[in-house]
Design an enzyme around this catalytic site. Sequence first.
Site, PDB file in Angstrom:
ATOM      1  N   LYS A 166      -3.906  61.066  13.148  1.00  0.00           N
ATOM      2  CA  LYS A 166      -3.615  61.396  14.544  1.00  0.00           C
ATOM      3  C   LYS A 166      -4.080  60.254  15.428  1.00  0.00           C
ATOM      4  O   LYS A 166      -4.953  59.483  15.038  1.00  0.00           O
ATOM      5  CB  LYS A 166      -4.330  62.689  14.939  1.00  0.00           C
ATOM      6  CG  LYS A 166      -5.848  62.561  14.824  1.00  0.00           C
ATOM      7  CD  LYS A 166      -6.548  63.872  15.072  1.00  0.00           C
ATOM      8  CE  LYS A 166      -8.043  63.760  14.928  1.00  0.00           C
ATOM      9  NZ  LYS A 166      -8.700  62.871  15.890  1.00  0.00           N
ATOM     10  N   CYS A 219     -13.051  66.080  18.979  1.00  0.00           N
ATOM     11  CA  CYS A 219     -11.983  66.384  18.015  1.00  0.00           C
ATOM     12  C   CYS A 219     -12.141  67.746  17.338  1.00  0.00           C
ATOM     13  O   CYS A 219     -11.153  68.419  17.074  1.00  0.00           O
ATOM     14  CB  CYS A 219     -11.856  65.249  17.024  1.00  0.00           C
ATOM     15  SG  CYS A 219     -11.253  63.757  17.863  1.00  0.00           S
ATOM     16  N   ASP A 232     -12.418  64.165  11.011  1.00  0.00           N
ATOM     17  CA  ASP A 232     -12.825  62.784  11.360  1.00  0.00           C
ATOM     18  C   ASP A 232     -14.192  62.339  10.819  1.00  0.00           C
ATOM     19  O   ASP A 232     -14.973  61.729  11.565  1.00  0.00           O
ATOM     20  CB  ASP A 232     -12.811  62.622  12.882  1.00  0.00           C
ATOM     21  CG  ASP A 232     -11.426  62.783  13.504  1.00  0.00           C
ATOM     22  OD1 ASP A 232     -10.471  63.073  12.773  1.00  0.00           O
ATOM     23  OD2 ASP A 232     -11.312  62.635  14.745  1.00  0.00           O
ATOM     24  N   HIS A 268     -12.386  52.015  18.061  1.00  0.00           N
ATOM     25  CA  HIS A 268     -12.810  52.782  16.887  1.00  0.00           C
ATOM     26  C   HIS A 268     -11.591  53.186  16.070  1.00  0.00           C
ATOM     27  O   HIS A 268     -10.491  53.327  16.592  1.00  0.00           O
ATOM     28  CB  HIS A 268     -13.595  54.042  17.314  1.00  0.00           C
ATOM     29  CG  HIS A 268     -12.745  55.021  18.061  1.00  0.00           C
ATOM     30  ND1 HIS A 268     -12.476  54.894  19.410  1.00  0.00           N
ATOM     31  CD2 HIS A 268     -12.070  56.126  17.653  1.00  0.00           C
ATOM     32  CE1 HIS A 268     -11.685  55.879  19.793  1.00  0.00           C
ATOM     33  NE2 HIS A 268     -11.408  56.642  18.756  1.00  0.00           N
TER      34      HIS A 268
HETATM   35  C1  VGL Z   1     -13.206  61.408  18.594  1.00  0.00           C
HETATM   36  C2  VGL Z   1     -13.511  60.297  20.571  1.00  0.00           C
HETATM   37  C3  VGL Z   1     -12.430  59.496  20.313  1.00  0.00           C
HETATM   38  C4  VGL Z   1     -13.663  62.478  17.665  1.00  0.00           C
HETATM   39  C5  VGL Z   1     -12.100  60.621  18.328  1.00  0.00           C
HETATM   40  O1  VGL Z   1     -13.382  62.398  16.449  1.00  0.00           O
HETATM   41  O2  VGL Z   1     -14.329  63.433  18.147  1.00  0.00           O
HETATM   42  N1  VGL Z   1     -13.882  61.254  19.721  1.00  0.00           N
HETATM   43  N2  VGL Z   1     -11.724  59.662  19.183  1.00  0.00           N
HETATM   44 ZN    ZN Z   2     -10.169  58.275  18.721  1.00  0.00          ZN
END
Ligand code: VGL
Ligand code: ZN
Length: 210
Positions: free
Chosen positions: A113, A158, A15, A88
């Site tokens: 995902k 994540c 991510d 987000h």
């Molecule tokens: C994430 C919160 C919500 C991450 C993704 O990538 O850690 N955190 N969505």
């Molecule tokens: Zn997320």
Amino acid sequence: MSISLNAKDLLLVIDVQYDFLPGGSLAVAGGDEIIPLINQLGSKFANVALTQDWHPAGHISFASSHPGKVPFELIALPYGQQVLWPDHCVQGTHGAEISAAIELPHAQLIIRKGYHGDVDSYSGFQEADRATKTGLAGYLTERGITRLFVVGLATDFCVGWSALDAQSAGFETYVVEDACRAIDANGSLAAAWHAMAAAGVKRITSGEIA
Ligand code: VGL
Ligand code: ZN
């Protein structure tokens, strides 16, 4: 420890998307600092895959989807407790794009995902219902991968959830701490390291990779 890499190792980059970088809607402090290190690490790996958080508008994990709720509040959902986030990584938006500063042209897979509107997915392996798979474990198994080195954002969500699922899927799993940054909301970072240690996930720094 000095770890020498082989053809069965894979670098899993979690991510590194604009919404998680400074200026993004769910910015992780120092998130941009890890990008040069990830690029440098990536050049040592024959196998690289990335994950991409990829939510539909109105996703259940967004505080904005729950009238009266604000980001970082917890709610109970059918699959368990859910932290509510600012909107987000909405599909097709700039914030959902992987940073152009990531230079991993030899990466072989980008797995998305969190695309089901009513279930979150921190992990690259399975959704928060702990039942719906993304297919990543099957992909890695078919590729003959045995060890995973996990980096990216965010350590306590994540990265941590992906590492735990990787370990329980049978991969020898390492988290490269200095190539990750955390959100650290309500003790989440300490809890994540505790859970990873208990599961046998190895915590290393990039200098330990030869
Ligand atoms: C994430 C919160 C919500 C991450 C993704 O990538 O850690 N955190 N969505
Ligand atoms: Zn997320």
